[in-house]
Write a protein that holds these residues in place. Structure first.
Motif, PDB file in Angstrom:
ATOM      1  N   HIS A 180       0.819  -1.201   0.000  1.00  0.00           N
ATOM      2  CA  HIS A 180       0.000   0.000   0.000  1.00  0.00           C
ATOM      3  C   HIS A 180       0.861   1.262   0.000  1.00  0.00           C
ATOM      4  CE1 HIS A 180      -3.784   2.062   0.747  1.00  0.00           C
ATOM      5  NE2 HIS A 180      -3.154   2.794   1.641  1.00  0.00           N
ATOM      6  N   LEU A 181       1.876   1.267   0.859  1.00  0.00           N
ATOM      7  CA  LEU A 181       2.753   2.440   0.984  1.00  0.00           C
ATOM      8  C   LEU A 181       3.540   2.697  -0.302  1.00  0.00           C
ATOM      9  CD1 LEU A 181       4.215   1.958   4.599  1.00  0.00           C
ATOM     10  CD2 LEU A 181       2.287   3.375   3.877  1.00  0.00           C
ATOM     11  N   ARG A 199       2.661   2.621  -3.160  1.00  0.00           N
ATOM     12  CA  ARG A 199       1.865   3.286  -4.192  1.00  0.00           C
ATOM     13  C   ARG A 199       1.685   4.778  -3.934  1.00  0.00           C
ATOM     14  NH1 ARG A 199      -0.256  -1.868  -4.291  1.00  0.00           N
ATOM     15  NH2 ARG A 199      -0.674  -2.701  -6.367  1.00  0.00           N
ATOM     16  N   LEU A 200       2.184   5.262  -2.827  1.00  0.00           N
ATOM     17  CA  LEU A 200       1.974   6.680  -2.508  1.00  0.00           C
ATOM     18  C   LEU A 200       2.822   7.582  -3.410  1.00  0.00           C
ATOM     19  CD1 LEU A 200       1.937   6.491   1.406  1.00  0.00           C
ATOM     20  CD2 LEU A 200      -0.013   6.832  -0.119  1.00  0.00           C
ATOM     21  N   GLU A 229       5.244  10.785  -4.472  1.00  0.00           N
ATOM     22  CA  GLU A 229       6.442  11.264  -3.780  1.00  0.00           C
ATOM     23  C   GLU A 229       6.976  12.559  -4.382  1.00  0.00           C
ATOM     24  OE1 GLU A 229       9.083   7.926  -4.154  1.00  0.00           O
ATOM     25  OE2 GLU A 229       9.471   8.309  -6.264  1.00  0.00           O
ATOM     26  N   LEU A 240       3.142  13.763   0.019  1.00  0.00           N
ATOM     27  CA  LEU A 240       3.363  12.402   0.507  1.00  0.00           C
ATOM     28  C   LEU A 240       2.698  12.201   1.870  1.00  0.00           C
ATOM     29  CD1 LEU A 240       4.543   9.604   0.641  1.00  0.00           C
ATOM     30  CD2 LEU A 240       6.771  10.588   1.236  1.00  0.00           C
ATOM     31  N   ALA A 281      -1.063  12.349   1.479  1.00  0.00           N
ATOM     32  CA  ALA A 281      -1.593  11.137   0.845  1.00  0.00           C
ATOM     33  C   ALA A 281      -1.523   9.953   1.814  1.00  0.00           C
ATOM     34  CB  ALA A 281      -0.818  10.829  -0.426  1.00  0.00           C
ATOM     35  N   PHE A 282      -0.457   9.912   2.599  1.00  0.00           N
ATOM     36  CA  PHE A 282      -0.325   8.842   3.594  1.00  0.00           C
ATOM     37  C   PHE A 282      -1.494   8.860   4.568  1.00  0.00           C
ATOM     38  CE2 PHE A 282       0.933   7.737   7.945  1.00  0.00           C
ATOM     39  CZ  PHE A 282       1.298   6.414   7.790  1.00  0.00           C
ATOM     40  N   SER A 287      -4.755   7.873   3.054  1.00  0.00           N
ATOM     41  CA  SER A 287      -4.888   6.464   2.687  1.00  0.00           C
ATOM     42  C   SER A 287      -5.019   5.553   3.905  1.00  0.00           C
ATOM     43  CB  SER A 287      -3.714   6.029   1.821  1.00  0.00           C
ATOM     44  OG  SER A 287      -2.535   5.990   2.603  1.00  0.00           O
ATOM     45  N   LEU A 340       8.770   4.634   3.230  1.00  0.00           N
ATOM     46  CA  LEU A 340       8.409   6.051   3.310  1.00  0.00           C
ATOM     47  C   LEU A 340       9.647   6.936   3.279  1.00  0.00           C
ATOM     48  CD1 LEU A 340       5.572   5.994   6.014  1.00  0.00           C
ATOM     49  CD2 LEU A 340       5.318   6.413   3.564  1.00  0.00           C
ATOM     50  N   LYS A 394      10.852   7.576  -0.129  1.00  0.00           N
ATOM     51  CA  LYS A 394      10.003   8.524  -0.839  1.00  0.00           C
ATOM     52  C   LYS A 394      10.258   9.957  -0.372  1.00  0.00           C
ATOM     53  CE  LYS A 394       6.265   5.400  -2.203  1.00  0.00           C
ATOM     54  NZ  LYS A 394       6.233   5.760  -3.634  1.00  0.00           N
TER      55      LYS A 394
END
Lengths: 184, 184
Positions: free
Chosen positions: A67-68, A70-71, A73, A79, A82-83, A86, A131, A134
């Motif tokens: 899942h992470l 796909r965030l 950056e 970021l 969006a984190f 989500s 993360l 990113k």
DNA sequence: GTCTATACAAAGATAGAC
DNA sequence: GTCTATCTTTGTATAGAC
């Protein structure tokens, strides 16, 4: 299919870890939820409860990591934003009695939990690494990126606890509101 | 003294909640640690495990609240900074297998945990209220103050989880480093 | 590979003597 | 108010039939 039962057992274990914790997760409930028979669980997981819990934590960890990855950056702020967007639905499950299966296996370290702690540690590390990479791509320094990534996961875990307790998403939303400005 | 045993039972329960969680806290261990006899526990806590756990969470909550009330409130930054400094030793205990006793009673909500959830909720609320009032006195608006207070407690709870897993204070220190600039 | 049946340990809870 | 002894339930784990 042969692996269908095994899969449902892991699925059930994840859910029970979230709601009842490691010590509270019983085979009786796992079997009731997965529709398997008493002996079958030791066929698929000879290592018993510890092995099943590890498989469950592992599956949960992989889902989150995927899942992470796909965030977006582009910037640190998008970021972080969006984190939080989500993970909000995930925390919503905590507000209804859920929680994080990985965090669950870190409690009740009496005896066998050595390997479970290691599983959880590598899960959290993989999330933070993802993360962190990113944030680096978004322009942060190596150290700033890791700090920022750690903060996101820390807030996520804390929100699980507070939102499960409050049975509302309010703690999450407030923490995010206070936290988001940090990212510009 | 008559209340000595009861007190030691609560003390032991706090410690066991932190390390093993609610489901993992057994009377056998509580009694072994407190030096009491099997039946005595039901004399002091007729409500059984739930009542003992509530007393333990309550005591822990009061200790933390008393602690928070002593923090300085001149500016938002000094408050946040003093908060993190003062909870660092507490999180250090988590890094050695501990945790938060209040957070512990929010897991394993099967059946009786309704009143335990309420106990934990009012504990977290009291902490956030305390910090929120101090942030208000430091100049923040009503809403900003509550958001900031919620963030602090959220980070604290998340750090408990990550530091227990990592067996290090590094996650806490990194999250604080990323978080502290928010407060000016 | 999946089932039933059961052994064995530990937990929560209670009764009643002191 | 504190102790010992015990009941009941639940949980983990294993054995062996199908």
């Amino acid at each position: 299919m042969a692996t269908g039962v095994r899969d449902r057992m892991i699925e059930s274990a994840v859910e029970l870890l979230q709601r009842r914790g490691l010590a509270g997760m019983s085979f009786t409930e796992v079997l009731a939820a997965s529709g398997g028979a008493r002996g079958a669980i030791y066929h698929h997981f000879p290592g018993g409860k510890e092995q099943l819990a590890r498989a469950a934590a592992d599956r949960n960890a992989r889902m989150v990591l995927d899942h992470l990855s796909r965030l977006p950056e582009d910037t640190a702020h998008t970021l972080a934003s969006a984190f939080f967007d989500s993970v909000r639905p995930v925390v919503a499950a905590s507000a209804q009695g859920g929680g994080c299966a990985v965090a669950a296996v870190t409690v009740d370290s009496g005896g066998s939990a050595g390997t479970l702690l290691a599983t959880a540690a590598s899960a959290f590390d993989s999330w933070i690494d993802q993360l962190s990479g990113k944030f680096s791509n978004a322009g942060l320094s190596r150290d700033e990126a890791r700090n920022a990534a750690t903060l996101l996961i820390t807030v996520l875990q804390g929100a699980h606890v507070l939102c499960r307790t409050a049975q509302t998403l309010e703690p999450f939303d407030r923490a995010v509101a206070a936290c988001l400005p940090t990212f510009g």
